[in-house]
Design a protein around this motif. Sequence first.
Motif, mmCIF file in Angstrom:
data_model
loop_
_atom_site.group_PDB
_atom_site.id
_atom_site.type_symbol
_atom_site.label_atom_id
_atom_site.label_comp_id
_atom_site.label_asym_id
_atom_site.label_seq_id
_atom_site.Cartn_x
_atom_site.Cartn_y
_atom_site.Cartn_z
ATOM 1 N N CYS A 14 0.832 -1.221 0.000
ATOM 2 C CA CYS A 14 0.000 0.000 0.000
ATOM 3 C C CYS A 14 0.859 1.260 0.000
ATOM 4 O O CYS A 14 0.500 2.268 -0.591
ATOM 5 N N LYS A 39 3.484 1.760 -1.560
ATOM 6 C CA LYS A 39 3.990 2.061 -2.912
ATOM 7 C C LYS A 39 3.018 2.939 -3.684
ATOM 8 O O LYS A 39 3.392 3.603 -4.637
ATOM 9 N N TYR A 40 1.747 2.881 -3.298
ATOM 10 C CA TYR A 40 0.713 3.579 -4.056
ATOM 11 C C TYR A 40 0.091 4.756 -3.306
ATOM 12 O O TYR A 40 -0.425 5.676 -3.927
ATOM 13 N N LEU A 41 0.116 4.676 -1.972
ATOM 14 C CA LEU A 41 -0.641 5.644 -1.169
ATOM 15 C C LEU A 41 0.182 6.151 0.018
ATOM 16 O O LEU A 41 1.269 5.662 0.288
ATOM 17 N N ILE A 99 -4.800 8.570 -6.839
ATOM 18 C CA ILE A 99 -4.406 7.393 -7.602
ATOM 19 C C ILE A 99 -5.227 7.335 -8.893
ATOM 20 O O ILE A 99 -6.374 7.779 -8.917
ATOM 21 N N LYS A 153 -3.811 2.424 -11.752
ATOM 22 C CA LYS A 153 -2.949 2.096 -10.612
ATOM 23 C C LYS A 153 -3.753 1.425 -9.494
ATOM 24 O O LYS A 153 -3.256 0.545 -8.801
ATOM 25 N N LEU A 154 -4.991 1.865 -9.329
ATOM 26 C CA LEU A 154 -5.847 1.260 -8.298
ATOM 27 C C LEU A 154 -6.150 -0.194 -8.648
ATOM 28 O O LEU A 154 -6.139 -1.071 -7.783
ATOM 29 N N GLU A 165 -4.236 -2.134 -10.335
ATOM 30 C CA GLU A 165 -2.965 -2.833 -10.092
ATOM 31 C C GLU A 165 -2.825 -3.139 -8.593
ATOM 32 O O GLU A 165 -2.497 -4.259 -8.202
ATOM 33 N N LEU A 166 -3.106 -2.110 -7.778
ATOM 34 C CA LEU A 166 -3.017 -2.271 -6.324
ATOM 35 C C LEU A 166 -3.984 -3.347 -5.831
ATOM 36 O O LEU A 166 -3.611 -4.214 -5.030
#
Lengths: 87, 87
Positions: A21, A23-25, A37, A41-42, A44-45
């Motif tokens: 998490c 890495k994205y947020l 995001i 990307k979401l 992908e997450l």
Amino acid sequence: MYIILVYDIKEKRVAKMLKLCRKYLTWIQNSVFEGEITEAKLMELKYKASKIMVDTEDSVIIFRSRDEKWLDKEIVGHERNPVEQII
Amino acid sequence: MYIILVYDIKEKRVAKMLKLCRKYLTWIQNSVFEGEITEAKLMELKYKASKIMVDTEDSVIIFRSRDEKWLDKEIVGHERNPVEQII
């Protein structure tokens, strides 16, 4: 798109989920993240999260808002400094 | 007003906080609640929460939105049934 992500993950899988998490947020509290995001990307997450999670035990809730300004955030009590957890 | 409340409370105080938050909001996951609440009721909840919390250790984050329709909620994985925790 602005999202709030909250997870409830069994302890043995928490470290992996936290790392993913981040890495994205932006981590804001215990199991709570927020950030801008893209839809791609979401996805992908969520895909990567589903690989970590055990469906019958873990859950992730995602709140989405088209714009962060529609939400006010207020922190009561100890505001944890994300830096202390990065180290 | 629609809010999402997330707490990070030391274990020995969690039961009290859970009980308090349930009086005002709907429990949706581990330490996450949501619901419609008036400004007055939210002030009351925050006051009562502050009596339970230890400022240096605990924290509560409140996200507010004027309208729930500004937020989409998506649950990935196990959707816990609030009933199972009420008993």
